[in-house]
Design a protein around this motif. Structure first.
Motif, short mmCIF file in Angstrom:
data_model
loop_
_atom_site.label_atom_id
_atom_site.label_comp_id
_atom_site.label_asym_id
_atom_site.label_seq_id
_atom_site.Cartn_x
_atom_site.Cartn_y
_atom_site.Cartn_z
N UNK A 111 91.02 51.32 -107.37
CA UNK A 111 90.42 51.65 -108.66
C UNK A 111 90.22 53.16 -108.84
N UNK A 112 89.81 53.86 -107.79
CA UNK A 112 89.48 55.28 -107.92
C UNK A 112 90.63 56.20 -107.50
N UNK A 113 91.65 55.64 -106.88
CA UNK A 113 92.80 56.45 -106.52
C UNK A 113 92.59 57.30 -105.29
N UNK A 114 91.49 57.08 -104.56
CA UNK A 114 91.20 57.84 -103.34
C UNK A 114 90.76 56.89 -102.25
N UNK A 115 91.20 57.15 -101.03
CA UNK A 115 90.74 56.35 -99.90
C UNK A 115 89.31 56.77 -99.56
N UNK A 116 88.36 55.84 -99.54
CA UNK A 116 86.97 56.22 -99.24
C UNK A 116 86.82 56.64 -97.78
N UNK A 117 85.93 57.60 -97.56
CA UNK A 117 85.57 58.04 -96.21
C UNK A 117 84.24 57.41 -95.84
N UNK A 118 84.23 56.66 -94.75
CA UNK A 118 83.04 55.95 -94.32
C UNK A 118 82.39 56.70 -93.16
N UNK A 119 81.08 56.86 -93.21
CA UNK A 119 80.32 57.56 -92.17
C UNK A 119 79.47 56.56 -91.42
N UNK A 120 79.55 56.60 -90.09
CA UNK A 120 78.83 55.66 -89.23
C UNK A 120 77.79 56.42 -88.43
N UNK A 121 76.57 55.88 -88.36
CA UNK A 121 75.51 56.51 -87.59
C UNK A 121 74.32 55.59 -87.48
N UNK A 122 73.20 56.16 -87.03
CA UNK A 122 71.97 55.39 -86.89
C UNK A 122 70.78 56.32 -87.05
N UNK A 123 69.61 55.74 -87.20
CA UNK A 123 68.40 56.54 -87.33
C UNK A 123 68.14 57.36 -86.07
N UNK A 124 68.52 56.80 -84.91
CA UNK A 124 68.25 57.48 -83.65
C UNK A 124 69.21 58.65 -83.39
N UNK A 125 70.46 58.50 -83.83
CA UNK A 125 71.48 59.48 -83.46
C UNK A 125 71.91 60.38 -84.60
N UNK A 126 71.59 60.02 -85.85
CA UNK A 126 72.22 60.71 -86.96
C UNK A 126 73.66 60.27 -87.08
N UNK A 127 74.48 61.10 -87.71
CA UNK A 127 75.89 60.75 -87.86
C UNK A 127 76.62 60.72 -86.52
N UNK A 128 77.48 59.71 -86.35
CA UNK A 128 78.24 59.56 -85.10
C UNK A 128 79.73 59.77 -85.33
N UNK A 129 80.28 59.09 -86.34
CA UNK A 129 81.73 59.12 -86.52
C UNK A 129 82.08 58.87 -87.98
N UNK A 130 83.35 59.08 -88.30
CA UNK A 130 83.85 58.84 -89.65
C UNK A 130 85.23 58.20 -89.57
N UNK A 131 85.60 57.55 -90.67
CA UNK A 131 86.96 57.04 -90.78
C UNK A 131 87.35 57.02 -92.26
N UNK A 132 88.62 57.20 -92.52
CA UNK A 132 89.12 57.19 -93.90
C UNK A 132 90.04 55.98 -94.06
N UNK A 133 89.81 55.23 -95.15
CA UNK A 133 90.52 53.99 -95.36
C UNK A 133 91.91 54.23 -95.97
N UNK A 134 92.66 55.17 -95.38
CA UNK A 134 94.04 55.36 -95.80
C UNK A 134 94.96 54.38 -95.09
N UNK A 135 94.44 53.71 -94.07
CA UNK A 135 95.17 52.65 -93.36
C UNK A 135 94.40 51.35 -93.51
N UNK A 136 95.04 50.25 -93.12
CA UNK A 136 94.39 48.95 -93.29
C UNK A 136 93.23 48.78 -92.33
#
Length: 347
Positions: free
Chosen positions: A59-84
């Motif tokens: 719909x938006x024409x861009x692969x979303x970038x997802x950020x993974x983390x927790x309250x204890x650690x803050x941000x840990x990792x990221x991934x972009x949904x340009x692949x399945x």
């Protein structure tokens, strides 16, 4: 969502959202209006389902970038949904390793300089990142059988009539597996409940859908390791932070209607008793200082009981007079005396 489209179309923008918003992007809106203006889409706060990520990309024409983390650690990792099935890449200055099958991280956001071990099961990916395999703390025992709640949810999501699902364990003398399911739109429209219960499906549709889902699971889960209780809702309950919590899911399985005992049933007159179980959901949240049954719940119960015994038109029009003489508390037994005037269509 209409406001989002209008804002993004005004100029160069970055959309930062939660999965709760991105999972519900309507197809019918003019998303083409943001073409060329949107620079990036970020999602955080919870897992973004693959189907939703691919819909955002479409719909938006861009692969979303997802950020993974927790309250204890803050941000840990990221991934972009340009692949399945993209892998997670560690954020700058974040180190990771696998300890007993679970993710452990060392991060400048931690209070000390040591390693913090999560309950997220992981495997190393082909590159420098990792893939999440579900939560280790979501392995439960039911009648001495180990059950993965993540695996149950994944199996249920494979059913074409399931839009979303969460599985939990209900405590009690005998623990039970329970599932909260968001049906696909076609299923929800076909079996809409008009009586205002927690489930959005009426009783015949609810039973039929639960039976289909049980049959769907039967090839991979026996009767002990399949959900025994079901709730079908239009959306998973969320807290103020937009997270789906176990307490919110468990609340859906609390009784929302009292047990009733009919003392008299006739075409124009009926009498019944309602013992007020302290665990009734209606007692929660209306009067924080005391458990008092709200008047709106009493009115709803009266109409619902009347529909089971009288030939009442489907639409409630108005209420002419209502006066409460006494408060209703947990443990009380209410006596409901119903009369029906068919000529005036009045209860």
């Amino acid at each position: 969502h209409e406001d989002i489209v209008g804002t993004l179309a005004n100029g160069p923008s970055v959309l930062i959202a939660t999965p709760a918003h991105l999972k519900r992007l309507p197809d019918q809106l003019d998303w083409a209006a943001v073409d060329g203006q949107l620079r990036a889409v970020f999602s955080s706060g919870g897992p973004l389902p693959q189907e939703s990520a691919l819909q955002v990309r479409r719909l938006l024409g861009l692969a979303p970038t997802e950020v993974f983390g927790s309250s204890e650690t803050g941000g840990i990792a990221w991934r972009r949904w340009s692949a399945e099935r993209p892998e997670w890449n560690p954020l700058p200055a974040v180190q990771w390793r696998i300890e007993d099958g679970c993710l452990a991280v060392q991060s400048p956001h931690l209070r000390d300089g040591g390693w913090w071990r999560s309950q997220d099961r992981v495997e190393a990916a082909d590159g420098e990142g990792f893939r999440l395999l579900g939560r280790a703390d979501r392995i439960v025992k039911i009648e001495e059988r180990r059950v993965s709640l993540d695996a149950l949810e994944q199996s249920l999501r494979l059913h074409p009539d399931v839009a979303d699902v969460r599985v939990l364990v209900l405590p009690g003398a005998r623990e039970q597996l329970a599932a909260v399911v968001v049906p696909a739109r076609e299923v929800a429209r076909a079996g809409t409940d008009t009586h205002g219960d927690i489930d959005i499906l009426d009783e015949p549709a609810r039973r039929a859908f639960a039976r289909r889902l049980g049959q769907h699971l039967s090839s991979s889960h026996d009767a002990v390791t399949r959900p025994r209780r079901w709730r079908f809702t239009d959306a998973l309950p969320q807290d103020a932070q937009g997270k789906v919590t176990r307490s919110g899911l468990a609340a859906l399985f609390r009784p929302n209607f009292p047990r009733i005992q009919w003392l008299q049933r006739a075409p124009r007159h009926a009498v019944l008793e309602m013992p007020l179980d302290p665990d009734l959901l209606a007692f929660e949240g209306h009067f924080p200082q005391a458990s008092i049954l709200p008047g709106v719940a009493q009115l709803d119960w009266a109409i619902r009981c009347a529909r089971t015994v009288f030939d009442i038109p489907p639409r409630f029009l108005r209420m002419d007079a209502l006066k409460f003489q006494h408060v209703a508390r947990p443990g009380d037994v209410l006596t409901l005396d119903l009369g029906w005037d068919g000529e005036r269509s009045a209860l």
